[in-house]
Design a protein around this motif. Sequence first.
Motif, PDB file in Angstrom:
ATOM      1  N   LEU A  47      26.365   3.811 -10.112  1.00 15.36           N
ATOM      2  CA  LEU A  47      27.217   3.950 -11.471  1.00 15.36           C
ATOM      3  C   LEU A  47      26.785   2.928 -12.305  1.00 15.36           C
ATOM      4  CD1 LEU A  47      30.779   4.591  -9.972  1.00 15.36           C
ATOM      5  CD2 LEU A  47      28.816   6.408 -10.533  1.00 15.36           C
ATOM      6  N   MET A  48      26.033   3.322 -13.466  1.00 14.41           N
ATOM      7  CA  MET A  48      25.270   2.312 -14.256  1.00 14.41           C
ATOM      8  C   MET A  48      26.030   2.181 -15.562  1.00 14.41           C
ATOM      9  SD  MET A  48      22.235   0.509 -14.447  1.00 14.41           S
ATOM     10  CE  MET A  48      21.027   1.059 -13.371  1.00 14.41           C
ATOM     11  N   ASP A  49      26.119   0.969 -16.002  1.00 14.65           N
ATOM     12  CA  ASP A  49      26.569   0.677 -17.405  1.00 14.65           C
ATOM     13  C   ASP A  49      25.544   0.637 -18.186  1.00 14.65           C
ATOM     14  OD1 ASP A  49      28.252   0.179 -19.477  1.00 14.65           O
ATOM     15  OD2 ASP A  49      28.466  -1.992 -19.176  1.00 14.65           O
ATOM     16  N   LEU A  50      25.385   0.711 -19.556  1.00 15.77           N
ATOM     17  CA  LEU A  50      24.436   0.293 -20.146  1.00 15.77           C
ATOM     18  C   LEU A  50      24.147  -0.844 -20.941  1.00 15.77           C
ATOM     19  CD1 LEU A  50      23.943   3.957 -22.477  1.00 15.77           C
ATOM     20  CD2 LEU A  50      22.683   3.095 -20.369  1.00 15.77           C
ATOM     21  N   GLN A  51      25.319  -1.367 -21.480  1.00 16.09           N
ATOM     22  CA  GLN A  51      25.283  -2.839 -22.179  1.00 16.09           C
ATOM     23  C   GLN A  51      25.390  -3.674 -21.144  1.00 16.09           C
ATOM     24  OE1 GLN A  51      27.839  -2.327 -25.588  1.00 16.09           O
ATOM     25  NE2 GLN A  51      25.930  -2.482 -26.620  1.00 16.09           N
ATOM     26  N   MET A  52      24.507  -4.408 -20.503  1.00 12.56           N
ATOM     27  CA  MET A  52      24.722  -5.608 -19.562  1.00 12.56           C
ATOM     28  C   MET A  52      23.603  -6.709 -20.119  1.00 12.56           C
ATOM     29  SD  MET A  52      25.139  -3.656 -15.979  1.00 12.56           S
ATOM     30  CE  MET A  52      23.453  -2.628 -16.105  1.00 12.56           C
ATOM     31  N   PRO A  53      24.113  -7.957 -19.754  1.00 11.43           N
ATOM     32  CA  PRO A  53      23.198  -9.036 -20.055  1.00 11.43           C
ATOM     33  C   PRO A  53      21.896  -9.151 -19.135  1.00 11.43           C
ATOM     34  CG  PRO A  53      25.070 -10.041 -18.806  1.00 11.43           C
ATOM     35  CD  PRO A  53      25.451  -8.192 -18.983  1.00 11.43           C
ATOM     36  N   VAL A  54      20.953  -9.868 -19.419  1.00 10.95           N
ATOM     37  CA  VAL A  54      19.523 -10.218 -18.547  1.00 10.95           C
ATOM     38  C   VAL A  54      18.885  -8.792 -18.518  1.00 10.95           C
ATOM     39  CG1 VAL A  54      18.603 -10.636 -16.249  1.00 10.95           C
ATOM     40  CG2 VAL A  54      21.075 -11.735 -17.081  1.00 10.95           C
ATOM     41  N   LEU A  55      19.372  -7.792 -18.021  1.00 11.58           N
ATOM     42  CA  LEU A  55      18.649  -6.477 -18.004  1.00 11.58           C
ATOM     43  C   LEU A  55      19.571  -5.379 -18.288  1.00 11.58           C
ATOM     44  CD1 LEU A  55      15.767  -5.273 -17.362  1.00 11.58           C
ATOM     45  CD2 LEU A  55      16.478  -4.918 -15.150  1.00 11.58           C
ATOM     46  N   ASP A  56      19.593  -4.713 -19.317  1.00  8.56           N
ATOM     47  CA  ASP A  56      20.308  -3.507 -19.463  1.00  8.56           C
ATOM     48  C   ASP A  56      20.221  -2.206 -18.804  1.00  8.56           C
ATOM     49  OD1 ASP A  56      18.485  -1.821 -20.791  1.00  8.56           O
ATOM     50  OD2 ASP A  56      18.576  -2.993 -22.636  1.00  8.56           O
ATOM     51  N   GLY A  57      21.162  -1.352 -19.103  1.00  5.70           N
ATOM     52  CA  GLY A  57      21.203  -0.299 -18.086  1.00  5.70           C
ATOM     53  C   GLY A  57      20.087   0.635 -18.456  1.00  5.70           C
ATOM     54  N   ILE A  58      19.470   0.824 -19.599  1.00  2.73           N
ATOM     55  CA  ILE A  58      18.587   1.692 -19.793  1.00  2.73           C
ATOM     56  C   ILE A  58      17.147   1.115 -19.155  1.00  2.73           C
ATOM     57  CG2 ILE A  58      16.692   2.534 -21.831  1.00  2.73           C
ATOM     58  CD1 ILE A  58      19.422   2.396 -23.651  1.00  2.73           C
ATOM     59  N   ARG A  59      16.979  -0.002 -19.282  1.00  3.75           N
ATOM     60  CA  ARG A  59      15.674  -0.503 -18.558  1.00  3.75           C
ATOM     61  C   ARG A  59      15.787  -0.474 -17.051  1.00  3.75           C
ATOM     62  NH1 ARG A  59      14.181  -6.378 -21.162  1.00  3.75           N
ATOM     63  NH2 ARG A  59      16.459  -6.358 -21.174  1.00  3.75           N
ATOM     64  N   ALA A  60      17.058  -0.883 -16.668  1.00  2.16           N
ATOM     65  CA  ALA A  60      17.183  -0.885 -15.293  1.00  2.16           C
ATOM     66  C   ALA A  60      16.835   0.560 -14.623  1.00  2.16           C
ATOM     67  CB  ALA A  60      18.702  -1.479 -14.588  1.00  2.16           C
ATOM     68  N   THR A  61      17.863   1.612 -15.283  1.00  2.00           N
ATOM     69  CA  THR A  61      17.351   2.916 -14.895  1.00  2.00           C
ATOM     70  C   THR A  61      16.081   3.329 -14.776  1.00  2.00           C
ATOM     71  OG1 THR A  61      19.704   3.410 -15.762  1.00  2.00           O
ATOM     72  CG2 THR A  61      17.846   5.234 -15.339  1.00  2.00           C
ATOM     73  N   GLU A  62      15.015   2.890 -15.849  1.00  2.00           N
ATOM     74  CA  GLU A  62      13.784   3.218 -15.739  1.00  2.00           C
ATOM     75  C   GLU A  62      13.044   2.614 -14.705  1.00  2.00           C
ATOM     76  OE1 GLU A  62      10.076   3.315 -19.048  1.00  2.00           O
ATOM     77  OE2 GLU A  62      11.832   1.930 -19.272  1.00  2.00           O
ATOM     78  N   GLN A  63      13.335   1.267 -14.273  1.00  2.00           N
ATOM     79  CA  GLN A  63      12.619   0.816 -13.225  1.00  2.00           C
ATOM     80  C   GLN A  63      13.040   1.227 -11.897  1.00  2.00           C
ATOM     81  OE1 GLN A  63      12.517  -3.712 -13.555  1.00  2.00           O
ATOM     82  NE2 GLN A  63      12.811  -3.735 -15.800  1.00  2.00           N
ATOM     83  N   ILE A  64      14.420   1.406 -11.883  1.00  2.00           N
ATOM     84  CA  ILE A  64      14.932   1.886 -10.589  1.00  2.00           C
ATOM     85  C   ILE A  64      14.468   3.352 -10.059  1.00  2.00           C
ATOM     86  CG2 ILE A  64      16.755   2.707  -9.304  1.00  2.00           C
ATOM     87  CD1 ILE A  64      18.506   0.386 -10.570  1.00  2.00           C
ATOM     88  N   LYS A  65      14.207   4.212 -11.161  1.00  2.97           N
ATOM     89  CA  LYS A  65      13.632   5.597 -10.873  1.00  2.97           C
ATOM     90  C   LYS A  65      12.359   5.482 -10.769  1.00  2.97           C
ATOM     91  CE  LYS A  65      17.016   8.579 -11.014  1.00  2.97           C
ATOM     92  NZ  LYS A  65      17.280   9.321 -10.089  1.00  2.97           N
TER      93      LYS A  65
END
Length: 218
Positions: free
Chosen positions: A55-73
């Motif tokens: 369950l991923m939020d979008l607005q987060m410090p350090v690394l946001d949810g958009i970039r985190a989703t891209e890297q994880i996928k």
Amino acid sequence: MNERIKIAIADDHALFRRGMVSLLQMNDDFEVILEASNGQELIDALETNLPDVILMDLQMPVLDGIRATEQIKNKHTEIKIIVISMHDEDQFVSHLMELGANGYLLKDADPDEVEKAIRVVATEDYYYGAFLLKVMHNRMLSKPVKKDAPRLSVKVDLSERELEVLKYICEGMSTPQIAEKIFLSPRTVEGHRNRIMEKTGTKNVAGMVAWAVRNGIC
């Protein structure tokens, strides 16, 4: 799924995160295995502990949810990601789906829908609720249609059964639900879904639904 669904939650608001944990732990088939306050913390945790659903939020410090989703996928295609955000702008939703997100919910979504979305993506790879379908409709309607653009003919390309399955997919129904609805085995429904993607030239369910919206099926 016989085993418990392993869940990770990434959100920088501790109150929301812990409230979600408490909610999910009320379900015997859910197991929250990790929490993270930002995308980088989540990615680091995945080195030793892999969840089934994030369950991923979008607005987060350090690394946001958009970039985190891209890297994880890019590294863990098997992990399902459901974005839970306050953002209801079409551009956010569409971009996340293009990156491979398996579902998108608003933070004011009913708890029952959150639980349903987790179960559906764990077994079916995707969850299209009413909000997400509305976004996809809006995106398709906002794109100008060229006068000379070819229209794909669903009557020629899809059988009646395939068209029926596609419509139910657009409604957000899972494979078992569709199978029960039209009295077929889940494996047969999966076969129809794969053939629909092949015929429509789409690579995933998101593309298939987008094709259906563009052709007036959904």
